[in-house]
Design a protein around this motif. Structure first.
Motif, short mmCIF file in Angstrom:
data_model
loop_
_atom_site.label_atom_id
_atom_site.label_comp_id
_atom_site.label_asym_id
_atom_site.label_seq_id
_atom_site.Cartn_x
_atom_site.Cartn_y
_atom_site.Cartn_z
N LYS A 35 0.83 -1.20 0.00
CA LYS A 35 0.00 0.00 0.00
C LYS A 35 0.87 1.26 0.00
CE LYS A 35 -3.46 -2.42 2.79
NZ LYS A 35 -4.26 -2.42 4.03
N TYR A 37 0.47 5.13 1.52
CA TYR A 37 -0.25 6.06 2.38
C TYR A 37 0.39 7.44 2.19
CZ TYR A 37 -2.55 2.40 5.18
OH TYR A 37 -3.32 1.36 5.61
N GLU A 46 -3.48 8.86 5.51
CA GLU A 46 -4.58 8.28 4.76
C GLU A 46 -4.06 7.30 3.72
OE1 GLU A 46 -6.81 10.92 2.24
OE2 GLU A 46 -5.03 11.96 1.51
N LEU A 47 -4.90 6.29 3.45
CA LEU A 47 -4.58 5.29 2.44
C LEU A 47 -4.79 5.89 1.05
CD1 LEU A 47 -3.88 2.35 1.66
CD2 LEU A 47 -6.32 1.83 1.89
N SER A 50 -3.73 0.57 -2.91
CA SER A 50 -3.27 -0.73 -2.47
C SER A 50 -3.24 -1.68 -3.65
CB SER A 50 -4.15 -1.29 -1.36
OG SER A 50 -5.46 -1.51 -1.82
N ASN A 97 3.90 0.82 2.56
CA ASN A 97 3.41 -0.06 3.63
C ASN A 97 3.30 -1.48 3.12
OD1 ASN A 97 0.72 -1.46 4.54
ND2 ASN A 97 1.34 -0.23 6.30
N TRP A 106 6.63 -0.38 7.59
CA TRP A 106 6.52 0.97 7.03
C TRP A 106 7.89 1.46 6.54
CZ3 TRP A 106 1.99 3.61 6.45
CH2 TRP A 106 0.88 3.15 7.17
#
Length: 116
Positions: A35, A37, A46-47, A50, A97, A106
């Motif tokens: 992902k 972010y 915030e995302l 993904s 991520n 991370w």
């Protein structure tokens, strides 16, 4: 030792493009859901996007749909985020991520600034 190292950030004018990369090591990258972010000053993380472990499924935040593209190269253990038509509101630190089995990793983040 697990490492996620982002690169490709920088300053760009509105409407410009950037390509972020995240080089992964220390775990089986091809089995991890990956992902991107972002976190802007004074805001929550915030995302953004993904991608599943084989890259067959992707998801995007509504704010970046049609402008950003997430991809991965499992042979190179690298995650990418192609960002087009950048807007000032895209300014943030972008984080890579990894969700690998029960662990979450991370990166240290890379700054993206969109300004005229």
């Amino acid at each position: 030792q697990v490492q996620l190292v982002e690169s490709g950030g920088g300053s760009v004018q509105p409407g410009g493009s950037l390509r972020l990369s995240c080089a992964a090591s220390g775990f089986t990258f091809s089995l991890a859901t990956m992902k991107w972010y972002r976190q802007a000053p004074g805001k929550e993380r915030e995302l953004v996007a993904s991608i599943t472990f084989a890259g067959r499924s992707t998801n995007y935040a509504d704010s970046v749909k049609g402008r950003f593209n997430i991809s991965r190269d499992n042979g190179k253990s690298t995650l990418y985020l192609q960002m087009n038509s950048l807007k000032p509101e895209d300014t943030a630190v972008y984080f890579c991520n990894a969700n690998y089995i029960t662990r979450v990793y991370w990166g240290q983040g890379t700054q993206v600034t969109v300004s005229s």
